[in-house]
Design a protein around this motif. Structure first.
Motif, PDB file in Angstrom:
ATOM      1  N   ASP A  24       5.564  45.595  48.230  1.00 30.20           N
ATOM      2  CA  ASP A  24       5.480  44.101  48.120  1.00 30.20           C
ATOM      3  C   ASP A  24       6.002  43.531  49.958  1.00 30.20           C
ATOM      4  OD1 ASP A  24       4.561  43.638  45.847  1.00 30.20           O
ATOM      5  OD2 ASP A  24       6.556  43.248  44.749  1.00 30.20           O
ATOM      6  N   SER A  25       6.943  44.231  50.276  1.00 27.94           N
ATOM      7  CA  SER A  25       7.631  43.907  51.446  1.00 27.94           C
ATOM      8  C   SER A  25       6.615  44.264  52.582  1.00 27.94           C
ATOM      9  CB  SER A  25       8.948  44.626  51.708  1.00 27.94           C
ATOM     10  OG  SER A  25       8.779  46.237  52.022  1.00 27.94           O
ATOM     11  N   LEU A  26       5.719  45.205  52.345  1.00 27.43           N
ATOM     12  CA  LEU A  26       4.841  45.795  53.303  1.00 27.43           C
ATOM     13  C   LEU A  26       3.867  44.574  53.394  1.00 27.43           C
ATOM     14  CD1 LEU A  26       4.896  49.406  52.950  1.00 27.43           C
ATOM     15  CD2 LEU A  26       5.461  48.278  54.820  1.00 27.43           C
ATOM     16  N   TYR A  27       3.203  44.331  52.162  1.00 34.09           N
ATOM     17  CA  TYR A  27       2.297  43.354  52.138  1.00 34.09           C
ATOM     18  C   TYR A  27       2.455  41.785  52.472  1.00 34.09           C
ATOM     19  CZ  TYR A  27      -1.163  40.285  49.408  1.00 34.09           C
ATOM     20  OH  TYR A  27      -1.966  39.220  49.140  1.00 34.09           O
ATOM     21  N   ILE A  28       3.824  41.481  52.197  1.00 36.17           N
ATOM     22  CA  ILE A  28       4.467  40.189  52.892  1.00 36.17           C
ATOM     23  C   ILE A  28       4.189  40.023  54.391  1.00 36.17           C
ATOM     24  CG2 ILE A  28       6.385  38.730  52.860  1.00 36.17           C
ATOM     25  CD1 ILE A  28       7.118  39.549  50.238  1.00 36.17           C
ATOM     26  N   ILE A  29       4.624  41.160  55.035  1.00 41.35           N
ATOM     27  CA  ILE A  29       4.470  40.908  56.562  1.00 41.35           C
ATOM     28  C   ILE A  29       2.979  41.468  57.011  1.00 41.35           C
ATOM     29  CG2 ILE A  29       6.904  41.189  56.579  1.00 41.35           C
ATOM     30  CD1 ILE A  29       6.422  44.314  57.449  1.00 41.35           C
ATOM     31  N   GLY A  30       2.153  41.812  56.304  1.00 38.75           N
ATOM     32  CA  GLY A  30       0.629  41.847  56.704  1.00 38.75           C
ATOM     33  C   GLY A  30       0.369  43.386  56.852  1.00 38.75           C
ATOM     34  N   ASN A  31       1.342  44.162  56.445  1.00 37.05           N
ATOM     35  CA  ASN A  31       1.133  45.656  56.942  1.00 37.05           C
ATOM     36  C   ASN A  31       0.275  46.207  55.672  1.00 37.05           C
ATOM     37  OD1 ASN A  31       0.976  48.441  57.841  1.00 37.05           O
ATOM     38  ND2 ASN A  31       3.214  48.435  58.272  1.00 37.05           N
ATOM     39  N   SER A  59      -0.809  45.487  37.920  1.00 34.25           N
ATOM     40  CA  SER A  59      -0.039  44.688  38.972  1.00 34.25           C
ATOM     41  C   SER A  59      -0.207  45.205  40.300  1.00 34.25           C
ATOM     42  CB  SER A  59       1.459  44.384  38.384  1.00 34.25           C
ATOM     43  OG  SER A  59       1.455  43.693  37.410  1.00 34.25           O
ATOM     44  N   ALA A  60      -0.249  46.574  40.176  1.00 30.23           N
ATOM     45  CA  ALA A  60      -0.252  47.231  41.820  1.00 30.23           C
ATOM     46  C   ALA A  60      -1.881  47.071  42.243  1.00 30.23           C
ATOM     47  CB  ALA A  60       0.189  48.584  41.511  1.00 30.23           C
ATOM     48  N   ALA A  61      -2.854  47.521  41.041  1.00 32.03           N
ATOM     49  CA  ALA A  61      -4.185  47.364  41.342  1.00 32.03           C
ATOM     50  C   ALA A  61      -4.499  45.849  41.844  1.00 32.03           C
ATOM     51  CB  ALA A  61      -4.772  47.639  40.205  1.00 32.03           C
ATOM     52  N   LEU A  62      -4.083  44.955  41.212  1.00 32.78           N
ATOM     53  CA  LEU A  62      -4.365  43.482  41.695  1.00 32.78           C
ATOM     54  C   LEU A  62      -3.731  43.285  43.155  1.00 32.78           C
ATOM     55  CD1 LEU A  62      -5.400  40.756  41.199  1.00 32.78           C
ATOM     56  CD2 LEU A  62      -3.213  40.170  40.370  1.00 32.78           C
ATOM     57  N   GLN A  63      -2.594  43.828  43.683  1.00 34.54           N
ATOM     58  CA  GLN A  63      -2.237  43.706  44.784  1.00 34.54           C
ATOM     59  C   GLN A  63      -3.042  44.575  46.002  1.00 34.54           C
ATOM     60  OE1 GLN A  63      -0.472  41.082  44.552  1.00 34.54           O
ATOM     61  NE2 GLN A  63       0.972  41.895  46.235  1.00 34.54           N
ATOM     62  N   ILE A  64      -3.565  45.806  45.355  1.00 33.57           N
ATOM     63  CA  ILE A  64      -4.361  46.536  46.242  1.00 33.57           C
ATOM     64  C   ILE A  64      -5.714  45.859  46.801  1.00 33.57           C
ATOM     65  CG2 ILE A  64      -5.874  48.651  46.385  1.00 33.57           C
ATOM     66  CD1 ILE A  64      -3.624  50.046  44.726  1.00 33.57           C
ATOM     67  N   ALA A  65      -6.268  44.942  45.340  1.00 35.28           N
ATOM     68  CA  ALA A  65      -7.379  44.132  45.674  1.00 35.28           C
ATOM     69  C   ALA A  65      -7.172  43.227  46.790  1.00 35.28           C
ATOM     70  CB  ALA A  65      -7.846  43.804  44.390  1.00 35.28           C
ATOM     71  N   ARG A  66      -5.918  42.556  46.725  1.00 31.83           N
ATOM     72  CA  ARG A  66      -5.657  41.539  47.486  1.00 31.83           C
ATOM     73  C   ARG A  66      -5.448  41.959  49.025  1.00 31.83           C
ATOM     74  NH1 ARG A  66      -1.211  38.639  43.686  1.00 31.83           N
ATOM     75  NH2 ARG A  66      -2.305  37.350  42.532  1.00 31.83           N
ATOM     76  N   SER A  67      -4.917  43.126  49.018  1.00 25.88           N
ATOM     77  CA  SER A  67      -4.788  43.875  50.337  1.00 25.88           C
ATOM     78  C   SER A  67      -6.024  44.332  51.027  1.00 25.88           C
ATOM     79  CB  SER A  67      -3.951  45.194  50.343  1.00 25.88           C
ATOM     80  OG  SER A  67      -2.610  44.852  49.871  1.00 25.88           O
ATOM     81  N   TYR A  68      -6.988  44.700  50.180  1.00 25.32           N
ATOM     82  CA  TYR A  68      -8.425  45.151  50.625  1.00 25.32           C
ATOM     83  C   TYR A  68      -9.174  43.822  51.502  1.00 25.32           C
ATOM     84  CZ  TYR A  68      -8.642  50.165  49.353  1.00 25.32           C
ATOM     85  OH  TYR A  68      -8.351  51.435  49.596  1.00 25.32           O
ATOM     86  N   ASN A  69      -8.902  42.824  50.596  1.00 24.25           N
ATOM     87  CA  ASN A  69      -9.306  41.464  50.865  1.00 24.25           C
ATOM     88  C   ASN A  69      -9.075  40.895  52.300  1.00 24.25           C
ATOM     89  OD1 ASN A  69     -10.795  39.039  50.549  1.00 24.25           O
ATOM     90  ND2 ASN A  69      -9.633  38.256  48.972  1.00 24.25           N
ATOM     91  N   ALA A  70      -7.676  41.216  52.549  1.00 23.66           N
ATOM     92  CA  ALA A  70      -6.889  40.434  53.643  1.00 23.66           C
ATOM     93  C   ALA A  70      -7.521  41.383  54.727  1.00 23.66           C
ATOM     94  CB  ALA A  70      -5.239  40.805  53.320  1.00 23.66           C
ATOM     95  N   VAL A  71      -7.619  42.551  54.825  1.00 22.64           N
ATOM     96  CA  VAL A  71      -8.108  43.339  55.862  1.00 22.64           C
ATOM     97  C   VAL A  71      -9.665  43.188  56.125  1.00 22.64           C
ATOM     98  CG1 VAL A  71      -6.242  44.807  56.065  1.00 22.64           C
ATOM     99  CG2 VAL A  71      -8.415  45.434  54.523  1.00 22.64           C
TER     100      VAL A  71
END
Length: 379
Positions: free
Chosen positions: A27-34, A49-61
């Motif tokens: 979560d700390s890595l996600y928050i700062i955009g890493n 929950s982790a899978a949802l965050q992975i989806a959001r991370s892929y979306n962000a990049v």
């Protein structure tokens, strides 16, 4: 036995703490955009929950295909997860997979009938699918659920403004402005509705307010220039066109519009200068320039020159019935050959039937008069 149970509980506790710690790191890595490192950490954690965050991370990049795959996994595992479906639907809309997005938002609208956002996005999908009636219906549903839903109000106002349905457009524009009086998009639409309705005096302060709110766009100055001119505010019209010419001195229409201001002021020599400048940058058709020069020449009672200019305009654009009508009426003003006058009017009726009803009827009347004059001339 008690020791075994205690050991199992202790093991589970340590595992939960480790998982919680790993999730905190992710979560700390996600928050700062890493996001890339966050994806690796979330993969270690596992779970929806982790899978949802992975989806959001892929979306962000910007890796939209992998993001969609992850979102779809979450949705398949938890069909009631509205948040995952909502984010998936918006992403599908973003990448132009409209039918897939429609399926998602239709499902969301059925799952939660009281959420105006789901109705709005279903309207957006239908708009992109050119299902206009369906999109308008969804925007109206969103407003029924939330009367302050500005994006739905804007889309409805925009639709009716383009269709020039004045009353419908104003209904939604004024509703929106009642909730947010400085919404620049709605103020702009309000100004355009009044402009299209030839209410230039009322449109002017709205266009000026749009500029004050930072919408420093060329089209605003163009509409203001026309509005000032129509409202006899010639100095302000010239100022608006001067700004446009500083930005683009190759736009022939600005010169033509500026010439119209000088013509209205009866400064005909200045009007000619700007028409000639317009024609110097105009590509490839010069009909508008010749036409305006012809009007000025006729205003100066130089009918022979006006006639020649109308003829040149006609050569450039033979589709414009009014130009040919002006050829006929201008020759009628200075020419002496009755048969030639008659010929121009008859050609107008033949080449441009059922165009400009007023001019058509006037030409028919003039033909009757000329035939009578020719008959008496023979006698």
């Amino acid at each position: 036995m008690k020791h075994l149970i205690f050991s199992i509980l202790l093991l589970l506790m340590f595992k939960a703490e480790a998982q919680s710690s790993a999730l905190a790191v992710a979560d700390s890595l996600y928050i700062i955009g890493n996001y890339s490192k966050a994806i690796n950490e979330y993969s270690k954690v596992g779970g929806l929950s982790a899978a949802l965050q992975i989806a959001r991370s892929y979306n962000a990049v910007g890796n939209y295909e992998k993001a969609i795959t992850q979102y779809q996994y979450v949705v398949d595992e938890d069909v009631e997860n509205q948040l995952a479906q909502f984010e998936l639907g918006k992403l599908l809309l973003k990448v132009n997979r409209f039918e897939d997005a429609k399926s998602v938002f239709t499902n969301l609208s059925n799952l939660n009938t009281t959420n105006p956002e789901f109705q709005f996005y279903l309207g957006e999908v239908n708009r992109h699918l050119d299902a206009t009636g369906a999109s308008l219906k969804q925007y109206k549903k969103a407003i029924d659920l939330d009367s302050t839903h500005l994006r739905s109000l804007f889309q409805l106002a925009k639709h009716y403004t383009i269709k020039q349905e004045r009353d419908n457009a104003l209904t939604y524009i004024l509703k929106g402005l009642n909730y947010y009086e400085n919404d620049v998009s709605l103020i702009n639409l309000h100004a355009l509705v009044l402009f299209n309705d030839a209410q230039f005096e009322k449109a002017i302060p709205l266009f000026e307010h749009v500029l004050e709110l930072g919408e420093d766009k060329n089209y605003v100055y163009e509409k203001l220039g026309i509005s000032y001119n129509k409202n006899w505010e010639f100095k302000k019209a010239k100022e608006a066109y001067a700004i446009l010419l500083k930005r683009d001195d190759t736009n022939s229409q600005i010169y033509f519009d500026l010439a119209s201001v000088y013509q209205k002021e009866s400064k005909l020599d200045s009007a000619k200068i700007f028409i000639n400048k317009a024609m110097a940058v105009q590509k490839p058709i010069f009909a508008n320039g010749y036409n305006q020069l012809a009007y000025i020449a006729r205003e100066q009672k130089d009918f022979k020159n006006a006639f020649k200019l109308f003829e040149r305009a006609h050569k450039e654009d033979t589709s414009d019935a009014l130009i040919y009508y002006n050829i006929a009426t201008t020759y009628d003003q200075f020419g002496t050959d009755l048969k030639k006058k008659l010929g121009y009017y008859e050609n107008f009726l033949k080449d441009y039937p059922n165009q400009h009803p007023y001019y058509y009827e006037t030409a028919k009347k003039r033909i009757s008069e000329l035939k009578e004059e020719i008959h008496f001339a023979k006698d």
